[in-house]
Design an enzyme around this catalytic site. Structure first.
Site, PDB file in Angstrom:
ATOM      1  N   GLY A   1       0.854  -1.183   0.000  1.00 55.04           N
ATOM      2  CA  GLY A   1       0.000   0.000   0.000  1.00 55.04           C
ATOM      3  C   GLY A   1       0.887   1.229   0.000  1.00 55.04           C
ATOM      4  O   GLY A   1       1.851   1.302  -0.760  1.00 55.04           O
TER       5      GLY A   1
ATOM      6  N   SER B   1       3.201   3.303   2.622  1.00 51.37           N
ATOM      7  CA  SER B   1       3.740   3.184   3.982  1.00 51.37           C
ATOM      8  C   SER B   1       3.525   4.441   4.814  1.00 51.37           C
ATOM      9  O   SER B   1       3.266   4.361   6.024  1.00 51.37           O
ATOM     10  CB  SER B   1       5.233   2.834   3.935  1.00 51.37           C
ATOM     11  OG  SER B   1       5.973   3.830   3.235  1.00 51.37           O
TER      12      SER B   1
ATOM     13  N   CYS C   1       5.941  -5.459   0.468  1.00 51.13           N
ATOM     14  CA  CYS C   1       6.123  -4.152  -0.165  1.00 51.13           C
ATOM     15  C   CYS C   1       6.110  -3.044   0.899  1.00 51.13           C
ATOM     16  O   CYS C   1       7.057  -2.922   1.668  1.00 51.13           O
ATOM     17  CB  CYS C   1       5.082  -3.934  -1.252  1.00 51.13           C
ATOM     18  SG  CYS C   1       5.502  -2.585  -2.387  1.00 51.13           S
TER      19      CYS C   1
ATOM     20  N   ARG D   1      13.018   3.165   0.054  1.00 48.43           N
ATOM     21  CA  ARG D   1      11.620   3.332  -0.373  1.00 48.43           C
ATOM     22  C   ARG D   1      11.550   3.644  -1.867  1.00 48.43           C
ATOM     23  O   ARG D   1      12.344   4.416  -2.394  1.00 48.43           O
ATOM     24  CB  ARG D   1      11.004   4.448   0.463  1.00 48.43           C
ATOM     25  CG  ARG D   1       9.534   4.680   0.300  1.00 48.43           C
ATOM     26  CD  ARG D   1       9.042   5.592   1.421  1.00 48.43           C
ATOM     27  NE  ARG D   1       7.708   6.108   1.153  1.00 48.43           N
ATOM     28  CZ  ARG D   1       7.473   7.302   0.632  1.00 48.43           C
ATOM     29  NH1 ARG D   1       8.487   8.105   0.353  1.00 48.43           N
ATOM     30  NH2 ARG D   1       6.239   7.700   0.408  1.00 48.43           N
TER      31      ARG D   1
ATOM     32  N   ILE E   1       5.657  -3.486  -7.479  1.00 48.39           N
ATOM     33  CA  ILE E   1       4.893  -2.271  -7.753  1.00 48.39           C
ATOM     34  C   ILE E   1       5.398  -1.171  -6.812  1.00 48.39           C
ATOM     35  O   ILE E   1       5.170  -1.222  -5.606  1.00 48.39           O
ATOM     36  CB  ILE E   1       3.383  -2.488  -7.543  1.00 48.39           C
ATOM     37  CG1 ILE E   1       2.875  -3.651  -8.405  1.00 48.39           C
ATOM     38  CG2 ILE E   1       2.606  -1.202  -7.853  1.00 48.39           C
ATOM     39  CD1 ILE E   1       1.446  -4.060  -8.096  1.00 48.39           C
ATOM     40  N   ARG E   2       6.100  -0.199  -7.348  1.00 45.18           N
ATOM     41  CA  ARG E   2       6.706   0.879  -6.525  1.00 45.18           C
ATOM     42  C   ARG E   2       7.397   0.262  -5.302  1.00 45.18           C
ATOM     43  O   ARG E   2       7.234   0.719  -4.173  1.00 45.18           O
ATOM     44  CB  ARG E   2       5.639   1.881  -6.085  1.00 45.18           C
ATOM     45  CG  ARG E   2       5.030   2.686  -7.208  1.00 45.18           C
ATOM     46  CD  ARG E   2       3.981   3.643  -6.676  1.00 45.18           C
ATOM     47  NE  ARG E   2       4.576   4.617  -5.769  1.00 45.18           N
ATOM     48  CZ  ARG E   2       3.893   5.311  -4.861  1.00 45.18           C
ATOM     49  NH1 ARG E   2       2.590   5.106  -4.723  1.00 45.18           N
ATOM     50  NH2 ARG E   2       4.494   6.166  -4.086  1.00 45.18           N
TER      51      ARG E   2
ATOM     52  N   HIS F   1       4.788  -8.616  -4.204  1.00 42.66           N
ATOM     53  CA  HIS F   1       3.419  -8.899  -3.786  1.00 42.66           C
ATOM     54  C   HIS F   1       3.073 -10.375  -4.001  1.00 42.66           C
ATOM     55  O   HIS F   1       2.540 -10.739  -5.059  1.00 42.66           O
ATOM     56  CB  HIS F   1       2.438  -8.033  -4.584  1.00 42.66           C
ATOM     57  CG  HIS F   1       2.514  -6.572  -4.282  1.00 42.66           C
ATOM     58  ND1 HIS F   1       1.662  -5.955  -3.401  1.00 42.66           N
ATOM     59  CD2 HIS F   1       3.360  -5.614  -4.729  1.00 42.66           C
ATOM     60  CE1 HIS F   1       1.961  -4.661  -3.326  1.00 42.66           C
ATOM     61  NE2 HIS F   1       2.992  -4.436  -4.121  1.00 42.66           N
TER      62      HIS F   1
ATOM     63  N   GLU G   1       0.703 -11.977  -2.815  1.00 39.74           N
ATOM     64  CA  GLU G   1      -0.752 -12.167  -2.807  1.00 39.74           C
ATOM     65  C   GLU G   1      -1.362 -12.047  -4.199  1.00 39.74           C
ATOM     66  O   GLU G   1      -2.532 -12.394  -4.414  1.00 39.74           O
ATOM     67  CB  GLU G   1      -1.422 -11.162  -1.862  1.00 39.74           C
ATOM     68  CG  GLU G   1      -1.509  -9.739  -2.356  1.00 39.74           C
ATOM     69  CD  GLU G   1      -0.229  -8.934  -2.204  1.00 39.74           C
ATOM     70  OE1 GLU G   1      -0.266  -7.717  -2.477  1.00 39.74           O
ATOM     71  OE2 GLU G   1       0.811  -9.514  -1.816  1.00 39.74           O
TER      72      GLU G   1
END
Length: 210
Positions: A49, A51, A81, A110, A138-139, A179, A181
């Site tokens: 998400g 942070s 992440c 980050r 993702i980022r 990720h 998931e």
């Protein structure tokens, strides 16, 4: 022991996907939005998400210190992440006011792989798993430094980021830059569930010995 209850930090991030992965493994999984829900948990997942938003919401909903205390007390916790950033003791390129829950003796950078448009996928060898993991970044952060007690579980295999650390474990704490998931491969979630079961069984055994 009975099946453990594993919570997913549910104030922000990829909550539904983690709950689905845990349910597929036959585990009781609950969203955690308040301390009373955290108290029911044998383990906790902190999802991907944002942070900076996560720590602020954790403060607002009075979850920050309770989670910190549970982590310090040995509760198995898995960060993905942004969740990896939340578990890190040190951050590079964080905001000036950024807080972390801590517990993992690592330094993370980050958004190390770039912005949203730089998101990518790739296969990684993951310690303890026979076949590679298909990882979605993702980022994502990466780990720049690890302490002596931290086990490196996966590194990027090729490209400009080759060799960068993207999965670690330290005792009951597990973290990935990517990720797990996303998609149908639940092997890393299974690794975490086994960590929770092992920790809970050990704690129950110690209790019986008193």
């Amino acid at each position: 022991m009975t099946s453990p209850t594993i919570g997913v930090f549910a104030l922000q991030g990829d909550v539904r996907e983690h709950l689905h992965a845990l349910a597929g493994l036959g585990v009781e999984a609950i969203g955690v939005r308040r301390p009373s829900e955290l108290e029911r948990c044998d383990g906790l997942i902190i999802p991907g998400g944002e942070s900076t938003t996560m720590f602020k919401l954790a403060r607002t909903f009075e979850l920050f210190e309770p989670i910190q205390k549970r982590i310090a007390g040995g509760m198995p916790t898995f960060g993905t992440c942004a969740g990896m950033i939340m578990l890190a003791d040190r951050i590079v390129d964080g905001t000036s006011d950024q807080e972390t829950l801590g517990g993992l003796d690592i330094t993370v950078r980050r958004n190390a792989f770039g912005r949203q448009v730089d998101s990518f996928e790739g296969n990684l060898d993951f310690t303890g798993l026979d076949d590679p993991v298909h990882a979605v970044f993702i980022r994502a952060p990466w780990v720049e430094q690890v302490g002596a007690d931290v086990e490196v579980l996966a590194r990027v295999a090729s490209g400009d980021a080759a060799g960068r650390i993207v999965a670690v474990r330290q005792g009951p704490l597990l973290a990935t830059s990517f990720h797990p998931e996303v998609g149908s491969d639940s092997r890393i979630h299974r690794v975490f569930v086994e960590m929770v079961v092992s920790t809970s069984s050990t704690a129950a055994g110690l209790g019986k010995g008193r």
